[in-house]
Write a protein that holds these residues in place. Structure first.
Motif, PDB file in Angstrom:
ATOM      1  N   SER A 182     -96.612   0.004 -96.667  1.00  0.00           N
ATOM      2  CA  SER A 182     -95.974   0.830 -95.626  1.00  0.00           C
ATOM      3  C   SER A 182     -95.725   2.248 -96.141  1.00  0.00           C
ATOM      4  O   SER A 182     -95.823   3.213 -95.380  1.00  0.00           O
ATOM      5  N   ILE A 183     -95.408   2.385 -97.422  1.00  0.00           N
ATOM      6  CA  ILE A 183     -95.251   3.723 -97.998  1.00  0.00           C
ATOM      7  C   ILE A 183     -96.571   4.480 -97.896  1.00  0.00           C
ATOM      8  O   ILE A 183     -96.604   5.679 -97.582  1.00  0.00           O
ATOM      9  N   ALA A 184     -97.682   3.785 -98.132  1.00  0.00           N
ATOM     10  CA  ALA A 184     -98.996   4.420 -98.047  1.00  0.00           C
ATOM     11  C   ALA A 184     -99.297   4.896 -96.625  1.00  0.00           C
ATOM     12  O   ALA A 184     -99.840   5.997 -96.431  1.00  0.00           O
ATOM     13  N   TRP A 185     -98.979   4.072 -95.632  1.00  0.00           N
ATOM     14  CA  TRP A 185     -99.160   4.507 -94.242  1.00  0.00           C
ATOM     15  C   TRP A 185     -98.410   5.814 -93.993  1.00  0.00           C
ATOM     16  O   TRP A 185     -98.966   6.771 -93.444  1.00  0.00           O
ATOM     17  N   ARG A 186     -97.160   5.852 -94.400  1.00  0.00           N
ATOM     18  CA  ARG A 186     -96.356   7.052 -94.134  1.00  0.00           C
ATOM     19  C   ARG A 186     -96.831   8.239 -94.972  1.00  0.00           C
ATOM     20  O   ARG A 186     -96.738   9.392 -94.531  1.00  0.00           O
ATOM     21  N   ALA A 187     -97.367   7.985 -96.171  1.00  0.00           N
ATOM     22  CA  ALA A 187     -97.905   9.073 -96.982  1.00  0.00           C
ATOM     23  C   ALA A 187     -99.077   9.745 -96.272  1.00  0.00           C
ATOM     24  O   ALA A 187     -99.199  10.982 -96.277  1.00  0.00           O
ATOM     25  N   VAL A 188     -99.949   8.951 -95.664  1.00  0.00           N
ATOM     26  CA  VAL A 188    -101.083   9.508 -94.928  1.00  0.00           C
ATOM     27  C   VAL A 188    -100.590  10.280 -93.700  1.00  0.00           C
ATOM     28  O   VAL A 188    -101.122  11.359 -93.363  1.00  0.00           O
ATOM     29  N   GLN A 189     -99.569   9.759 -93.038  1.00  0.00           N
ATOM     30  CA  GLN A 189     -99.003  10.473 -91.892  1.00  0.00           C
ATOM     31  C   GLN A 189     -98.412  11.818 -92.337  1.00  0.00           C
ATOM     32  O   GLN A 189     -98.613  12.844 -91.673  1.00  0.00           O
ATOM     33  N   ARG A 190     -97.693  11.809 -93.437  1.00  0.00           N
ATOM     34  CA  ARG A 190     -97.130  13.072 -93.936  1.00  0.00           C
ATOM     35  C   ARG A 190     -98.233  14.054 -94.315  1.00  0.00           C
ATOM     36  O   ARG A 190     -98.126  15.263 -94.082  1.00  0.00           O
ATOM     37  N   ARG A 191     -99.319  13.533 -94.884  1.00  0.00           N
ATOM     38  CA  ARG A 191    -100.426  14.405 -95.267  1.00  0.00           C
ATOM     39  C   ARG A 191    -101.033  15.069 -94.032  1.00  0.00           C
ATOM     40  O   ARG A 191    -101.434  16.247 -94.081  1.00  0.00           O
ATOM     41  N   PRO A 210     -96.415  22.553 -86.813  1.00  0.00           N
ATOM     42  CA  PRO A 210     -97.747  21.938 -86.869  1.00  0.00           C
ATOM     43  C   PRO A 210     -97.955  20.872 -85.791  1.00  0.00           C
ATOM     44  O   PRO A 210     -97.936  19.668 -86.066  1.00  0.00           O
ATOM     45  N   VAL A 211     -98.171  21.315 -84.574  1.00  0.00           N
ATOM     46  CA  VAL A 211     -98.323  20.384 -83.453  1.00  0.00           C
ATOM     47  C   VAL A 211     -99.507  19.458 -83.676  1.00  0.00           C
ATOM     48  O   VAL A 211     -99.416  18.237 -83.486  1.00  0.00           O
ATOM     49  N   ALA A 212    -100.648  20.015 -84.079  1.00  0.00           N
ATOM     50  CA  ALA A 212    -101.834  19.173 -84.287  1.00  0.00           C
ATOM     51  C   ALA A 212    -101.583  18.151 -85.386  1.00  0.00           C
ATOM     52  O   ALA A 212    -101.967  16.976 -85.259  1.00  0.00           O
ATOM     53  N   GLY A 213    -100.946  18.578 -86.474  1.00  0.00           N
ATOM     54  CA  GLY A 213    -100.662  17.653 -87.564  1.00  0.00           C
ATOM     55  C   GLY A 213     -99.746  16.522 -87.143  1.00  0.00           C
ATOM     56  O   GLY A 213     -99.947  15.359 -87.523  1.00  0.00           O
ATOM     57  N   LEU A 214     -98.730  16.846 -86.368  1.00  0.00           N
ATOM     58  CA  LEU A 214     -97.824  15.807 -85.872  1.00  0.00           C
ATOM     59  C   LEU A 214     -98.555  14.846 -84.935  1.00  0.00           C
ATOM     60  O   LEU A 214     -98.317  13.632 -84.968  1.00  0.00           O
ATOM     61  N   ASN A 215     -99.436  15.375 -84.109  1.00  0.00           N
ATOM     62  CA  ASN A 215    -100.198  14.507 -83.216  1.00  0.00           C
ATOM     63  C   ASN A 215    -101.089  13.555 -84.015  1.00  0.00           C
ATOM     64  O   ASN A 215    -101.209  12.371 -83.684  1.00  0.00           O
ATOM     65  N   HIS A 216    -101.716  14.063 -85.074  1.00  0.00           N
ATOM     66  CA  HIS A 216    -102.540  13.197 -85.923  1.00  0.00           C
ATOM     67  C   HIS A 216    -101.669  12.137 -86.600  1.00  0.00           C
ATOM     68  O   HIS A 216    -102.062  10.969 -86.707  1.00  0.00           O
ATOM     69  N   ALA A 217    -100.493  12.538 -87.080  1.00  0.00           N
ATOM     70  CA  ALA A 217     -99.585  11.585 -87.725  1.00  0.00           C
ATOM     71  C   ALA A 217     -99.178  10.488 -86.748  1.00  0.00           C
ATOM     72  O   ALA A 217     -99.092   9.312 -87.123  1.00  0.00           O
ATOM     73  N   ARG A 218     -98.932  10.881 -85.521  1.00  0.00           N
ATOM     74  CA  ARG A 218     -98.556   9.897 -84.503  1.00  0.00           C
ATOM     75  C   ARG A 218     -99.702   8.916 -84.242  1.00  0.00           C
ATOM     76  O   ARG A 218     -99.473   7.708 -84.110  1.00  0.00           O
ATOM     77  N   ALA A 219    -100.927   9.424 -84.192  1.00  0.00           N
ATOM     78  CA  ALA A 219    -102.073   8.546 -83.971  1.00  0.00           C
ATOM     79  C   ALA A 219    -102.216   7.540 -85.108  1.00  0.00           C
ATOM     80  O   ALA A 219    -102.487   6.358 -84.875  1.00  0.00           O
ATOM     81  N   ILE A 220    -102.022   7.998 -86.331  1.00  0.00           N
ATOM     82  CA  ILE A 220    -102.067   7.086 -87.485  1.00  0.00           C
ATOM     83  C   ILE A 220    -100.960   6.038 -87.345  1.00  0.00           C
ATOM     84  O   ILE A 220    -101.175   4.845 -87.604  1.00  0.00           O
TER      85      ILE A 220
END
Length: 366
Positions: A182-191, A210-220
């Motif tokens: 789960s830490i790895a999932w969130r690490a990728v979202q933060r990235r 960073p709207v686009a970055g947040l949208n990508h994090a949400r998709a992950i």
């Protein structure tokens, strides 16, 4: 979130600065919350709903014309969390961006938003802030503290950290400590967030993050919240002609697209990191002793298709509690809906909660 029903309390008013587990302090802390129902004369019917990473305090409507809440079918008159019987409180967590003190709040020392300078927050700090909301409401002990995901971590932490202040706890789809996957999932979202050029090392102007970055994090995040068992039969290889992509891509794009304009990036990073740091064993001689600090009657719920916090993590907590002789009930749901089952299978979960509430020896009617 319904602004007319959103309340705030400055829990540092007339007190010392709010000390943080990681060191340092916040000179001023405000917590946003909403309430439903009435407090009983004995003040023993409060249910505290603790939220996940991105949820607001708006768990349900207050009136027919309100916006629906994120747990609409669970909270309300005659619903499993029955506002005819219980006084229900839901807070926005410390570090959040929906009314509680967080990175978007003004730092009294500088007169500008904290932004990237907001300190590290732990789940223990969030619980401490919530206890002071109860103090403000004049309630010594909650009937139940209930939450899922991060909210389940908070419920567990309430039981361990504040054993005299929660008559019972309900932790849904949550571990007793965060594990590597789960830490790895969130690490990728933060990235995804920090790789967006608009992030600017967290020093973006308010409203220009960073709207686009947040949208990508949400998709992950969505991928970790659902399952192949649901997506494959639901979407198959269907093509969305209007969107010009596969139906599953259209679904992901639609659900991610609105997130970046609603959530603050620094707040997202702050809360996600607090989940990484979560560990009931912190401050105890061992993880087992940390879990065994939970003495109140507990309900622990896990979902068979949960990728983020698999069943082994709920079973681990339950086994420790049982070995310590603690009163704990455990339920596993066979389900295809993954981590998000708590938002979908309301009927099954609601029936379980109703049964559990009836077994707790307190909680008078308003």
């Amino acid at each position: 979130m319904e602004a007319d029903n959103l309340r705030t309390v400055t829990i540092t008013s007339g007190r010392e600065p709010f000390s943080l587990l990681a060191g340092g302090s916040l000179p001023e802390v405000t917590i946003a919350y909403e309430t439903w129902g009435e407090l009983s004369p004995a003040r023993d019917n409060l249910i505290l709903i603790t939220t996940g990473l991105s949820a607001t305090s708006h768990a349900a409507r207050h009136a027919p014309g309100d916006e629906p809440g994120w747990w609409e079918a669970m909270v309300g008159p005659g619903h499993p969390i029955d506002t005819n019987r219980y006084f229900v409180v839901c807070t926005n967590v410390l570090g959040g961006c929906f009314g509680s003190t967080g990175p978007t709040s003004v730092n009294p020392a500088s007169g500008s938003p904290y932004g990237a300078d907001f300190p590290v927050i732990h789940v223990e700090d969030m619980v401490q802030a919530q206890t002071q909301v109860l103090d403000h409401l004049g309630v010594e002990r909650a009937f139940t503290v209930i939450g899922a995901s991060l909210g389940g971590m908070l419920a567990f932490q309430w039981g361990a950290q504040e054993p005299g202040r929660a008559q019972s706890i309900c932790a849904i789809a949550a571990p007793g400590r965060s594990y590597a996957f789960s830490i790895a999932w969130r690490a990728v979202q933060r990235r995804a967030v920090t790789a967006d050029p608009a992030f600017q090392d967290g020093r973006y102007e308010p409203g220009h993050g960073p709207v686009a970055g947040l949208n990508h994090a949400r998709a992950i995040g969505i991928l970790s919240y659902r399952s192949a068992e649901e997506f494959d039969p639901r979407f198959g290889r269907d093509w969305d002609e209007a969107a010009g992509c596969f139906a599953v891509e259209s679904y992901m794009n639609h659900n991610a697209a609105k997130f970046g304009t609603l959530f603050d990036a620094n707040s997202y990073l702050t809360i996600a990191r607090s989940m990484d740091f979560f560990d009931l064993g912190r401050g105890a001689a061992s993880y087992e002793e940390g879990v065994a600090r939970i003495k109140s009657p507990s309900l622990v719920v896990g979902f068979t298709s949960d990728l983020l916090f698999p069943l082994s993590q709920q079973r681990e907590v339950v086994e420790i509690l049982r070995r310590a002789g603690r009163p704990v009930r455990y339920a596993e749901f066979e389900t295809i809906y993954g981590h998000d089952t708590f938002l979908i299978e309301i009927h099954r979960l609601g029936a379980l909660l109703t049964e559990f509430f009836a077994s707790v020896p307190s909680g008078g009617q308003a």
